[in-house]
Every structure is written in C-alpha cells, then in structure tokens.
Design an enzyme around this catalytic site. Structure first.
Site, PDB file in Angstrom:
ATOM      1  N   THR A  97     -23.537  40.893  31.904  1.00  0.00           N
ATOM      2  CA  THR A  97     -24.635  41.365  30.992  1.00  0.00           C
ATOM      3  C   THR A  97     -23.774  42.288  29.991  1.00  0.00           C
ATOM      4  OG1 THR A  97     -26.433  41.118  32.550  1.00  0.00           O
ATOM      5  CG2 THR A  97     -26.865  42.632  30.854  1.00  0.00           C
ATOM      6  N   VAL A 108     -22.992  45.310  27.125  1.00  0.00           N
ATOM      7  CA  VAL A 108     -23.389  46.467  26.623  1.00  0.00           C
ATOM      8  C   VAL A 108     -23.592  46.414  25.060  1.00  0.00           C
ATOM      9  CG1 VAL A 108     -22.480  48.476  25.813  1.00  0.00           C
ATOM     10  CG2 VAL A 108     -21.947  47.906  28.180  1.00  0.00           C
ATOM     11  N   ILE A 137     -20.048  43.662  33.732  1.00  0.00           N
ATOM     12  CA  ILE A 137     -20.671  44.200  32.356  1.00  0.00           C
ATOM     13  C   ILE A 137     -19.785  43.815  31.250  1.00  0.00           C
ATOM     14  CG2 ILE A 137     -20.651  46.564  31.422  1.00  0.00           C
ATOM     15  CD1 ILE A 137     -22.958  46.089  33.407  1.00  0.00           C
ATOM     16  N   LYS A 138     -20.305  43.515  30.192  1.00  0.00           N
ATOM     17  CA  LYS A 138     -19.527  42.784  29.176  1.00  0.00           C
ATOM     18  C   LYS A 138     -19.165  43.868  28.098  1.00  0.00           C
ATOM     19  CE  LYS A 138     -19.997  38.493  27.371  1.00  0.00           C
ATOM     20  NZ  LYS A 138     -20.659  37.385  26.921  1.00  0.00           N
ATOM     21  N   LEU A 139     -18.116  44.123  27.587  1.00  0.00           N
ATOM     22  CA  LEU A 139     -17.552  44.922  26.348  1.00  0.00           C
ATOM     23  C   LEU A 139     -16.739  44.381  25.618  1.00  0.00           C
ATOM     24  CD1 LEU A 139     -16.726  47.805  29.087  1.00  0.00           C
ATOM     25  CD2 LEU A 139     -18.370  48.105  27.701  1.00  0.00           C
TER      26      LEU A 139
END
EC number: 2.2.1.2
Length: 318
Positions: A94, A96, A130-132
C-alpha cells in the site's frame, strides 16, 4: 505441459499488480501490489462501492476538508488491502501519498498511520509493505521504518544508483520498473523495437539483481511495469515479479517451455560496489536523463490519480 505462469511460480514469487479481487482469485498470486492509480481504478468497480461509503464515513469526524479526504483515501486503500489479504497468503503493498515523496518525516508519519489502520483491521504489519517513491527522502524514510519493523517497497525505481541506495538503507524490497524504461528509450532514441534480451528495462533489472547477489544484499528485487510477456520471460528467476491481470492471463494461456534466466548462483560480470552519499545520489540521478524524467513523471502521475480519487470521494460524500 503446464502453463508458463505455473512454470514461473517454480522459481519466482508471482505478485498480482492489481486491486481487482476477481483477477487475484483467478491467478492465485503470493502477494498483491497497489498504487494510487490502481486504487482509483478499483474505486470505480462495483464490488468496492460499499467500501467507499465506509471509508468516507470513517473520516467524517475530521473537520479540515483536505485532511478528511486524505483520511478517507487512506481508509479506502487499506480497506481494499484488507479484502485482498483474504485471498493472498503473503503481503499487500500500500502506497504512501505521492505528494509526500520529498518529505521524509511526513512519509514516516503516513506509513505509521497506514500500518495502524491495518492493525485496526486485524492484520499484523508483517503482512504489509509500505510503498514509497525511490527519492532520497523516500529511501531515508524507509531506512527508519525498517528499523521499526515496518517493511517497505521502494517504487518508481529507474536508475542504478537508486537501487544501490535502497540496498545500503536495508529496505525490504525494491520495484525496478521495466516497461516504463522501455517507453523512454522508444520515445527518445531512433530504436523503436527491442528483443527481450536487449530491452533496456530488462537489462536494468538484470544488472540490479546481479549486483545485489554479488554483494550479499538481502533486499528483494521485484521487477514491475511490464509491457509484454517477453520481458517477464527474460527475467524468469528474479526474486519476485509483479504482473498485471492481462499479462497473467497471457502467461496462463501459454503452454510453451519457460527457462530460468536469473539465479543467485549465476551472478554475471562483477559490478563494483557503489556507495551513495546524498550529493552523489542526486548527481547520479541528474546525469541519468531517463531515470530523472521517469521518476518525476511517475510521481506526477500518482499525484494526479490521488487527487482524482479524493475528488471521487468528495463528490460521493456530498
């Protein structure tokens, strides 16, 4: 003979790049990835309409309208993730908010918030990535989050020095893009057709994969953004590959033989270790026109779809 999809699963973890529940149910991937564009697309599917209302209602206590829309979109992204996790045995990625791509502290705060939403939904952080964006600030945020036990997926990765910096930061996983690199070379050079072996996106991921294996990095390499199954076949054996439903279908229908190409035991020619300082990272990215342009374009695209999603939520709430 079994399908190329089933053969690929023997030596590569196959991930579905979609928010489409039916596609995930059909192709049985290990993990799934989402991004603002995919969440916006999923928000228009019939099966998620009730979730839209729940997401909006969950943010109504916030008086600031911009913060309310941001919270509602977070609720929706996590809500979709929770539904997907009922079908995949592994993890959901998912992302950011891309508007935070150059703000380390805000990215960390948003990541922690997303994890808290998953935990409220009964899902442990060990099942979430967590995708950044692979900016300097995004990589620094990931470095801190990893130390807190929040695993990260660094996306919009186009340049080699981005990959080197991610490995040095100890991030869990990177998503080097293949098809978007090919798009750039087709648009900016005279060469318009590439065999899979010479596809610049394929060449880039192979180099990153071999570099990681040569230097003992544990960071997972997950090729992403494919334009055709030839690119996927040329990266068979990569740690993970995240693939759209259309290409999953093509692989599932192809009964030809698939040979493993990448292996930890066959690391290719030696590549000197690259140590990135902030200055060398920024200069190296600046000197790589393709990586600079595609990173900026990718962030703008995700920001656009984040705004589109918030406008959709706003109109539905009225």
């Amino acid at each position: 003979m079994t399908s190329k999809l089933e053969q690929l699963k023997q030596f590569t973890d196959v991930v579905a790049d979609t928010g489409d529940i039916e596609a995930i149910r059909l192709y049985k991937p290990l993990d799934a990835t989402t991004n603002p564009s995919l969440v916006y697309k999923a928000a228009q599917m019939p099966q998620y309409q009730a979730l839209l209302d729940t997401s909006i209602n969950g943010a109504k206590s916030i008086t600031n309208s911009a913060e309310q829309l941001s919270a509602a979109s977070d609720n929706l992204a996590v809500g979709i993730g929770l539904e997907i996790l009922k079908l995949v045995p592994g993890r959901i990625s998912t992302e950011v908010d891309a508007r935070l791509s150059f703000d380390t502290n805000a990215s960390i705060a948003k990541a922690r918030h997303l994890i808290s939403l998953y935990e409220k939904g009964g899902v442990d952080k060990s099942r979430v990535l967590i995708k950044l964006a692979s900016t300097w600030e995004g990589i620094r945020a990931a470095e801190i989050l990893e130390k807190e036990g929040i695993n990260c997926n660094l996306t919009l990765l186009f340049g080699f020095n981005q990959a080197a910096a991610c490995a040095d930061a100890g991030v869990f996983l990177i998503s080097p893009f293949v098809g978007r690199i090919l798009d750039w070379y087709k648009a900016n050079t005279n060469k318009k057709e590439y065999a899979a072996e010479e596809d610049p996106g394929v060449v880039s991921v192979r180099r990153i994969y071999n570099y990681y294996k040569q230097h003992g990095y544990n960071t997972v390499v997950m090729g992403a953004s494919f334009r055709n199954i030839g690119e996927i076949e040329a990266l068979a054996g990569c740690d993970r590959l995240t693939i759209s439903p259309q290409l999953l279908q093509e692989l599932d229908q192809d009964k030809g033989e698939l040979k493993r190409v990448l292996s930890p035991d066959n690391r290719g020619e030696a590549i000197a270790k690259l140590i990135d300082t902030e200055a060398s990272f920024r200069f190296g990215l600046n000197q790589d026109a393709m990586a600079t342009e595609k990173l900026a374009e990718g962030i703008r695209g995700f920001v656009k779809d984040q705004i589109n999603l918030e406008n959709l939520l706003k109109s539905r709430a009225q």
